[in-house]
Design an enzyme around this catalytic site. Structure first.
Site, short mmCIF file in Angstrom:
data_model
loop_
_atom_site.label_atom_id
_atom_site.label_comp_id
_atom_site.label_asym_id
_atom_site.label_seq_id
_atom_site.Cartn_x
_atom_site.Cartn_y
_atom_site.Cartn_z
N GLU A 289 0.95 -1.40 0.03
CA GLU A 289 0.00 0.03 -0.05
C GLU A 289 0.89 1.19 -0.03
OE1 GLU A 289 -2.16 -0.63 3.82
OE2 GLU A 289 -2.94 -2.32 2.92
N CYS A 358 -3.64 33.49 10.39
CA CYS A 358 -3.38 34.05 11.74
C CYS A 358 -3.23 33.16 12.62
CB CYS A 358 -4.62 34.91 12.04
SG CYS A 358 -4.58 36.08 13.34
N GLU A 359 -1.88 32.25 12.60
CA GLU A 359 -1.53 31.38 13.57
C GLU A 359 -0.05 31.36 13.66
OE1 GLU A 359 -3.40 29.33 15.51
OE2 GLU A 359 -5.25 29.35 14.70
#
Length: 428
Positions: A289, A358-359
């Site tokens: 996978e 805004c972080e």
């Protein structure tokens, strides 16, 4: 530090992402031209890079009974899914939404594996009606629910139990999945009991065993250790009278983000198959996978420098891409190389490359040496996996457009969202 490589091949994604005549290109297309035409932020993918990465797995598994199921959580854009389906891949899914995406590009249901720890009854019914090839079951409780749902549908669900081998993949804790403290799989020591229960339930049919130990793995040893533990279990389970038809070894192979040197997929599988042969399991059907290793280095994100903000402790290069476009640095301090599309002949300055969200966690790269001016274009490399698929509309920011490059041709595979589209399902 982030220095401009002197050789194009030094870039992650090379030779498909490289400098040509002082311009950064994907295959034969200048990224500066794509930015001018489609705006920024912009994701650009190399079709040849995806197919080249897949070809390494195909070479490694040549002559074997094997199915490569792309882990589409890495990047589920329809054009990429279609490309991989046409190249012979199945798909590893973790939701009904991913199932619908796989079916929309013509995937064969029998080549779809349904993984994930929290499948709902609705998702189980959906997958049963579609005819997926296997459910990778991750808990005893899920076994019971899947049995009940299958009987309600008048079906028998093909199942493989995901075993947690307690192998340390030596990667970031957030992307480690094979330790006892992780939420994934059934503990190695409880696996036989789980298989005996599965074999006793009338709505289930045991078809295989599954193992996945993590992501961005750059060493061979964890794979070999996990393989040995899984093969020990296969012997134990079959000694109890329960046949295991396929062995699913998961994915997790890393890519080059910053000088990382994971084994090549063909070399890794040559090694793993030799171990499989030595232990007498060489005739088994193998499933894998891969996700990141197929698409990660095939993609770049182009972003424009908005402002340069000098500071007493830090200099900031403020760009128009943000944590909503490229969440990995904010989520787990992931590293992406950041390079100019057209390098300047000027002394570099050390910047933190940050976005407008805004972080304080909205950063794409820390302490990068760049010679840039406002209006310059930068490329965030190795952005093909877990960027667009994890992107959001935080701060009401429309998601970026996506472009696929094939040689000298480029086509839009996802249009840029409009602000109006963001609230089309809302009401006042």
């Amino acid at each position: 530090m982030n220095h401009l490589p002197s050789e194009p091949s030094a870039l992650p994604g090379g030779p498909f992402v490289a400098y040509n005549g002082g311009q950064l290109v994907v295959e034969q297309v200048e990224l500066r031209a794509l930015a001018a035409q489609h705006g920024t932020p912009l994701f650009v993918y190399s079709q040849a890079a995806v197919l080249s990465a897949l070809a390494a797995y195909q070479r490694g598994l040549a002559g074997r009974k094997a199915l490569i199921c792309y882990a589409m959580k890495a990047n589920s854009s329809l054009a990429i899914l279609k490309l991989l389906a046409e190249a012979g891949c199945g798909f590893d899914i973790v939701s009904s939404g991913e199932l619908e995406r796989a079916l929309a590009v013509g995937a064969e249901p029998a080549k779809i594996i349904f993984s994930g720890v929290g499948k709902t009854r609705h998702e189980m019914r959906h997958a049963l009606h579609a005819g997926v090839g296997c459910f990778n079951v991750e808990s005893l409780a899920e076994l019971e629910v899947l049995d009940a749902v299958a009987r309600e549908c008048g079906a028998v669900a093909p199942v493989s139990i995901r075993v947690n081998p307690n192998v340390d993949a030596k990667t970031h804790p957030y992307i480690s999945t094979g330790l006892k403290g992780n939420k994934f799989g059934i503990a190695h020591e409880d696996a036989l009991t789980a298989y005996q229960r599965a074999a006793a339930l009338p709505g289930l049919r045991v078809v295989g065993i599954d193992c996945h130990i993590g992501s961005q793995i750059t060493e061979e040893a964890p794979y070999l250790e996990a393989m040995d533990r899984v093969l020990d279990l296969v012997s134990t389970i079959e000694a109890a009278g329960i046949a295991i038809h396929h062995i699913d070894f998961g994915g997790g192979l890393g890519i080059n983000y910053n000088g990382d040197t994971p084994p090549q997929a063909d070399a890794l599988w040559t090694l793993l198959l030799a171990r499989l042969d030595a232990r007498g399991f060489g005739n088994r059907t193998i499933m894998i996978e891969p996700g990141r290793s197929l698409v990660g280095n095939a993609g770049v994100c182009i972003t424009e420098v908005q402002y340069l903000k000098p500071g007493e402790q830090k200099n900031f290069c403020i760009v128009d891409a943000a944590m909503n476009d490229l969440p990995r640095p904010a989520l787990y301090e992931a590293f992406h190389q950041i390079v100019p599309l057209q390098p300047r002949d000027a002394p570099p300055i050390t910047y933190d490359v940050v976005g407008p969200v805004c972080e304080s966690g909205d950063w794409l790269g820390r302490d990068r040496d760049l010679a840039v001016q406002p209006g310059d274009l930068l490329a965030v490399l190795s952005a093909g996996a877990y960027s667009m698929s994890m992107s959001s509309n935080y701060n009401t920011r429309p998601r970026a457009a996506e472009v696929m490059v094939d040689g000298g041709n480029a086509r839009v595979i996802r249009k840029r969202e409009s602000v109006e589209e963001l609230w089309r399902l809302e009401s006042i």
